[in-house]
Design an enzyme around this catalytic site. Sequence first.
Site, PDB file in Angstrom:
ATOM      1  N   ASP A  27      17.196 -20.685 -41.490  1.00 56.57           N
ATOM      2  CA  ASP A  27      17.976 -20.710 -40.314  1.00 56.57           C
ATOM      3  C   ASP A  27      17.341 -20.849 -39.067  1.00 56.57           C
ATOM      4  OD1 ASP A  27      20.614 -18.291 -39.238  1.00 56.57           O
ATOM      5  OD2 ASP A  27      20.395 -20.748 -39.221  1.00 56.57           O
TER       6      ASP A  27
ATOM      7  N   LYS B 189      16.628 -22.505 -35.626  1.00 61.72           N
ATOM      8  CA  LYS B 189      17.622 -22.993 -34.672  1.00 61.72           C
ATOM      9  C   LYS B 189      17.241 -22.385 -33.300  1.00 61.72           C
ATOM     10  CE  LYS B 189      20.925 -19.202 -35.541  1.00 61.72           C
ATOM     11  NZ  LYS B 189      22.181 -18.648 -35.911  1.00 61.72           N
TER      12      LYS B 189
ATOM     13  N   ASN C   4      16.743 -18.888 -32.423  1.00 64.99           N
ATOM     14  CA  ASN C   4      15.766 -17.853 -33.245  1.00 64.99           C
ATOM     15  C   ASN C   4      14.228 -18.305 -32.898  1.00 64.99           C
ATOM     16  OD1 ASN C   4      17.634 -16.628 -34.509  1.00 64.99           O
ATOM     17  ND2 ASN C   4      17.658 -17.907 -36.483  1.00 64.99           N
TER      18      ASN C   4
ATOM     19  N   ASP D 290      13.960 -13.677 -36.875  1.00 64.44           N
ATOM     20  CA  ASP D 290      15.094 -13.290 -37.694  1.00 64.44           C
ATOM     21  C   ASP D 290      15.054 -14.072 -39.093  1.00 64.44           C
ATOM     22  OD1 ASP D 290      18.720 -13.555 -36.873  1.00 64.44           O
ATOM     23  OD2 ASP D 290      17.553 -12.722 -38.711  1.00 64.44           O
TER      24      ASP D 290
ATOM     25  N   THR E   7      23.114 -22.066 -40.224  1.00 64.59           N
ATOM     26  CA  THR E   7      24.053 -22.274 -38.905  1.00 64.59           C
ATOM     27  C   THR E   7      24.504 -23.668 -39.076  1.00 64.59           C
ATOM     28  OG1 THR E   7      23.052 -20.563 -37.622  1.00 64.59           O
ATOM     29  CG2 THR E   7      24.033 -22.092 -36.256  1.00 64.59           C
TER      30      THR E   7
HETATM   31  N1  LIG Z   1      17.206 -10.434 -35.530  1.00 65.68           N
HETATM   32  C1  LIG Z   1      15.971 -10.103 -35.139  1.00 65.68           C
HETATM   33  O1  LIG Z   1      15.129  -9.854 -35.838  1.00 65.68           O
HETATM   34  C2  LIG Z   1      15.981 -10.149 -33.582  1.00 65.68           C
HETATM   35  N2  LIG Z   1      16.925 -10.467 -32.682  1.00 65.68           N
HETATM   36  N3  LIG Z   1      16.468 -10.487 -31.474  1.00 65.68           N
HETATM   37  C3  LIG Z   1      17.265 -10.665 -30.506  1.00 65.68           C
HETATM   38  C4  LIG Z   1      18.214 -12.006 -30.893  1.00 65.68           C
HETATM   39  C5  LIG Z   1      19.031 -12.489 -29.961  1.00 65.68           C
HETATM   40  C6  LIG Z   1      19.871 -13.814 -30.186  1.00 65.68           C
HETATM   41  N4  LIG Z   1      19.087 -14.877 -30.676  1.00 65.68           N
HETATM   42  C7  LIG Z   1      18.002 -14.162 -31.588  1.00 65.68           C
HETATM   43  C8  LIG Z   1      17.292 -13.133 -31.096  1.00 65.68           C
HETATM   44  C9  LIG Z   1      15.083 -10.167 -31.517  1.00 65.68           C
HETATM   45  C10 LIG Z   1      14.766  -9.967 -32.905  1.00 65.68           C
HETATM   46  C11 LIG Z   1      13.420  -9.851 -33.184  1.00 65.68           C
HETATM   47  C12 LIG Z   1      12.455  -9.202 -32.044  1.00 65.68           C
HETATM   48  C13 LIG Z   1      12.999  -9.869 -30.767  1.00 65.68           C
HETATM   49  C14 LIG Z   1      12.066  -9.633 -29.767  1.00 65.68           C
HETATM   50  N5  LIG Z   1      12.415 -10.142 -28.584  1.00 65.68           N
HETATM   51  C15 LIG Z   1      13.460 -10.423 -28.359  1.00 65.68           C
HETATM   52  N6  LIG Z   1      13.857 -10.793 -26.764  1.00 65.68           N
HETATM   53  C16 LIG Z   1      14.853 -11.296 -26.336  1.00 65.68           C
HETATM   54  C17 LIG Z   1      14.921 -11.362 -25.058  1.00 65.68           C
HETATM   55  C18 LIG Z   1      16.089 -11.859 -24.225  1.00 65.68           C
HETATM   56  C19 LIG Z   1      17.197 -12.104 -25.030  1.00 65.68           C
HETATM   57  C20 LIG Z   1      17.092 -12.224 -26.209  1.00 65.68           C
HETATM   58  C21 LIG Z   1      16.102 -11.706 -27.228  1.00 65.68           C
HETATM   59  N7  LIG Z   1      14.544 -10.419 -28.906  1.00 65.68           N
HETATM   60  C22 LIG Z   1      14.084 -10.258 -30.168  1.00 65.68           C
END
Ligand SMILES: NC(=O)c1nn(CC2CCNCC2)c2c1CCc1cnc(N=C3C=CCC=C3)nc1-2
Length: 319
Positions: A156, A158, A161, A174, A210
Site C-alpha cells: 500500500d 503511496k 505513507n 503503515d 489504495t
Molecule cells: N499507521 C501508522 O502506523 C502511522 N500512522 N501515522 C500517521 C498517519 C497519518 C496519515 N498518513 C499516514 C501516517 C504514523 C504512523 C507510524 C508512526 C508515525 C510517526 N510520525 C508521524 N507523523 C506525522 C506528523 C504529521 C502528520 C502525520 C503524521 N505519523 C506516524
Amino acid sequence: WQDRGAATGVQREYDANGQPVLKAIKKGVKDFDFGTTLGEGSYSTVLAALDRSTQKQYAIKVLDKRHIIKEKKVKYVNIEKETLNRLTDHPGVVRLYYTFQDERSLYFVLDLCAGGELLSVLKRMTTFDEDCTRFYGAQILDTISYMHSKGVIHRDLKPENVLMDDQQHIKITDFGTAKMLEAHQDASGRTYYDSDAGQLRDRATSFVGTAEYVSPELLTDKNACKASDLWAFGCIIYQLLAGRPPFKAANEYLTFQKIVALEYDFPTGFPETARDLVERLLVLDPHLRLSLENIKAHDFFRGINWGRGLWREKAPRLR
Ligand SMILES: NC(=O)c1nn(CC2CCNCC2)c2c1CCc1cnc(N=C3C=CCC=C3)nc1-2
C-alpha cells in the site's frame, strides 16, 4: 499478546542485604505525556508522545483490543508487528522500539516523523523539480530494496505513507497490510525469502491497496508480488513531477478501469528521462516491469550514491 522489547532497559536497585539487583524497566502509559493526534484508523490512533524520563519524542500507536477482536483484525495487527520486527535496521523505515499494553489497549512505540506526510509537502509545492524527485525517489527505492531483501512486500505504498523526519529524510510507515514472504535457510545457513513465484497464491486475500496506486495484477488475479510495490513506486515518481497520480477517475471502479487499460498520459513538459523510467514501471505484466536493480541503474538516478551515503546527504531544498 506477547510484548516485544517490553523491558526497555534495566535499573540497579538494592535488596534487603544491600546487594545490587538489576530490575527490568517496563514502560507504560504513565511514562509519557501524550500530545497531538497524528492519524486515526478504524481500530487505532497514532499520537505524538514525550517520554518524561528521557525527554525523547515518539509516535505511539494505540490499538483498541476490543475493537481489534470485534473487527477481526488480530491477523493484521500481528502482521504489522512481525513486519516491523523484521525491518529494524534501515533509516527509511519507521522503527518499532517496543510495545506494551494495558487492560484496554496495545501500544506500539515508534519513530516520530515531525515533517508529516510527503503528500502534504507535495501539495504545498504543487510539483517537485527533478532534483527533489530524484532524491526522494532514491530514498523510497532504497527503502523498498531493503524491505524486499527482508521478504516484506508493503502493498500500500503511496505518498500518504511516506513520512518526513526532522532532517527532511523519508520514513515509510503503515505495514498493517504488508505481505511477509516465508523465510528459508540455504545450505550455508543464510536466510532467504521465497521468491514471489514460490508464493502460494493467497487468492483468499480480500486486501486491495489504495485505488490510485494499486497494481493491475492485484486487480486481475488478486496476487501481490514485489513488482506490485514497483508499480506503486512508478505512480509516486509520476505524481511528484506531475502533481497528480497517473490514474485518477471520479470513483474507484473507473480508476481501476484506467489501470487495467493502462490509460494515462504525461503532461507537457514532463522530463524525458523520468518519462522513460515511468513508462518502464507502469507495465501491465509484472514480469516485464523494470527490476529494482534496473531502476537503480536507470539514467534518471544517475549520480545517486546508493546505500548508507544516500541517508547522510543533506535533503535538497524543496522548490
Ligand atoms: N499507521 C501508522 O502506523 C502511522 N500512522 N501515522 C500517521 C498517519 C497519518 C496519515 N498518513 C499516514 C501516517 C504514523 C504512523 C507510524 C508512526 C508515525 C510517526 N510520525 C508521524 N507523523 C506525522 C506528523 C504529521 C502528520 C502525520 C503524521 N505519523 C506516524
